[in-house]
Design an enzyme around this catalytic site. Sequence first.
Site, short mmCIF file in Angstrom:
data_model
loop_
_atom_site.label_atom_id
_atom_site.label_comp_id
_atom_site.label_asym_id
_atom_site.label_seq_id
_atom_site.Cartn_x
_atom_site.Cartn_y
_atom_site.Cartn_z
N HIS A 168 31.97 37.94 37.60
CA HIS A 168 31.67 39.29 37.39
C HIS A 168 30.68 39.79 38.26
CE1 HIS A 168 31.45 43.49 35.78
NE2 HIS A 168 32.98 43.61 35.49
N ASP A 208 39.66 40.12 31.58
CA ASP A 208 40.88 39.91 31.98
C ASP A 208 41.46 38.34 31.73
OD1 ASP A 208 41.25 42.54 32.79
OD2 ASP A 208 40.05 41.96 34.65
N1 CMC Z 1 36.49 31.71 41.48
C1 CMC Z 1 35.65 30.93 42.16
N2 CMC Z 1 34.37 31.38 42.87
C2 CMC Z 1 33.97 32.60 42.26
C3 CMC Z 1 34.92 33.34 41.50
C4 CMC Z 1 35.99 32.99 40.87
N3 CMC Z 1 36.65 33.86 40.14
N4 CMC Z 1 33.79 34.38 41.53
C5 CMC Z 1 32.84 34.43 42.27
N5 CMC Z 1 32.98 33.04 42.76
C6 CMC Z 1 31.86 32.47 43.83
C7 CMC Z 1 31.90 32.94 45.03
O1 CMC Z 1 32.78 32.32 46.01
C8 CMC Z 1 30.40 32.73 45.46
O2 CMC Z 1 30.15 31.46 45.77
P1 CMC Z 1 29.09 31.35 47.05
O3 CMC Z 1 27.83 31.70 46.51
O4 CMC Z 1 29.12 29.77 46.92
O5 CMC Z 1 29.46 31.77 48.13
C9 CMC Z 1 29.65 33.16 44.22
O6 CMC Z 1 30.64 32.87 43.10
C10 CMC Z 1 29.26 34.74 44.15
O7 CMC Z 1 30.44 35.53 44.09
P2 CMC Z 1 30.72 36.76 44.86
O8 CMC Z 1 31.80 36.92 45.48
O9 CMC Z 1 29.31 37.03 45.45
O10 CMC Z 1 30.44 37.59 43.49
P3 CMC Z 1 30.81 39.29 43.52
O11 CMC Z 1 29.87 39.99 42.49
O12 CMC Z 1 31.05 39.72 44.82
O13 CMC Z 1 32.31 39.16 42.95
C11 CMC Z 1 34.09 39.27 41.54
C12 CMC Z 1 32.68 39.61 41.62
C13 CMC Z 1 34.53 39.90 40.06
C14 CMC Z 1 34.90 40.16 42.51
C15 CMC Z 1 34.58 37.96 41.66
O14 CMC Z 1 33.88 37.20 40.73
C16 CMC Z 1 35.94 37.69 41.55
O15 CMC Z 1 36.61 37.86 42.46
N6 CMC Z 1 36.59 37.14 40.48
C17 CMC Z 1 37.81 37.10 40.31
C18 CMC Z 1 38.69 38.38 39.91
C19 CMC Z 1 38.43 39.05 38.77
O16 CMC Z 1 38.63 38.22 37.68
N7 CMC Z 1 38.18 40.10 38.72
C20 CMC Z 1 37.99 40.93 37.42
C21 CMC Z 1 36.57 41.59 37.10
S1 CMC Z 1 36.47 41.86 35.51
C22 CMC Z 1 37.47 43.42 35.26
C23 CMC Z 1 36.90 44.46 35.94
O17 CMC Z 1 35.73 44.98 35.43
O18 CMC Z 1 37.41 45.37 36.81
#
Ligand code: CMC
Length: 436
Positions: free
Chosen positions: A313, A371
Amino acid sequence: MTPSDVKATLSFSDGSPSIDLPLYKGSIGPDVIDIRKLYGQTGKFTYDPGFLSTASCQSTITYIDGDKGELLYRGYPIEQLATQCDFLDTCYLLLYGELPNEQKQKDFHKLVSEHTMVHEQMQFFLRGFRRDAHPMAVLTGLVGALSAFYHDSTDITNPKHRDIAAIRLIAKMPTLVAMAYKYGEGQPYVYPRNKLSYAGNFMRMMFATPCEDYEPNEVLVRAMDRIFILHADHEQNASTSTVRLCGSSGTNPFAAIAAGVACLWGPAHGGANEAALNMLEDIQRNGGVEKIGEFIKQVKDKNSSVKLMGFGHRVYKNYDPRAKLMRETCHEVLGALGLENDPLFKLAMSLEKIALEDEYFVARKLYPNVDFYSGIVQRAIGIPVSLFTAIFALARTVGWIAQLNEMIGDPEYKIGRPRQLFVGSPRRDVPPLAQR
Ligand code: CMC
């Protein structure tokens, strides 16, 4: 906003004069540096794609402490609201700032239930869609179309219009989501039954048919109500910011909420519950628990673009408090339905355990989000996977409308207009066709 005695000073290494920027204190949470005059004073913009460090507004509605894993609606912890209030109490709280007393609760429930029907013409509008259309495509259209049916509540500058649009949206969303479902199934629509609870009425509109009524199961109705409460608002997330930005042009509330529905659809946001369940079903089809190790390996591989959906998240760097409550509901629902040994649920539990212990997830503070469990609960209730995000939209509508109305009432509100760092071609002349 409360000004702070502290000022932020911005200095430049090229000798340009430094400037002082005012600082404001929130009631809780990080202070903000006011950069509104930055461009005027320095000719420079700030750069913050994804809004990692930018507060786009001031708000009194929802507060999240991502490190603690805390979520407050109007100051009340989500754990207390989920266990002591129902969804309509939560709606009242989000809209008006306080929990209703007994009389206000009664009046509000009556008010909402008086608006549950949609214009009869809506069903002919629906008929224009293909039967196999995704419910979110249909819902985006239906919500946007409300502005074509309710002309007397489209003036966002009129507080009466805003009030009635809010009630209409909250009341009609369950009807619209159920209609989108029934249309896809080829079943007749079921009209709302106002003596039922908000969640009970929704489930009846989903599952009753003209030949068989729906007998509400209290555990399942409570679970649905909890799903609604947990998704009701979440501060300035992508869809809420979309609603604010869209509404900032002065467009009507139905159009602004339709923009929120469209944004929510994406798999990184509301579409994650659908994506999480599809992921579980995929692993199940390809070998189940035995294949978790292989799947996790793919997730950790930077070249694979596979993500563990339902994990991670932007704000929570600790357990999502909504996920804890949803996990509890998940156990309750599966217990009530005798599905504790459901292979998909067992798979989810194994995946959760492995991910919580794995160094990759621990180091990045990736915990299950709401989720991860809400999909399992909804599937157990009998809701098709493709409808999950529409149910999220139904629940989030109150948050969107509360945030939109807060923005319109804010004396500092302006049309949203971000700036950019331009890195394209400077001015050039169009060459004649033969020279391109
Ligand atoms: N699986 C694997 N790796 C992950 C995941 C995941 N679900 N989420 C983040 N990472 C890794 C990402 O690759 C990055 O790694 P590195 O530092 O080595 O490059 C690190 O963790 C930080 O991630 P980020 O992409 O910078 O984090 P963000 O804040 O931009 O993204 C997120 C947050 C929710 C988009 C992401 O965690 C994600 O895509 N999760 C899966 C989709 C999901 O479950 N979304 C629902 C969110 S809750 C409902 C809502 O409120 O909408």
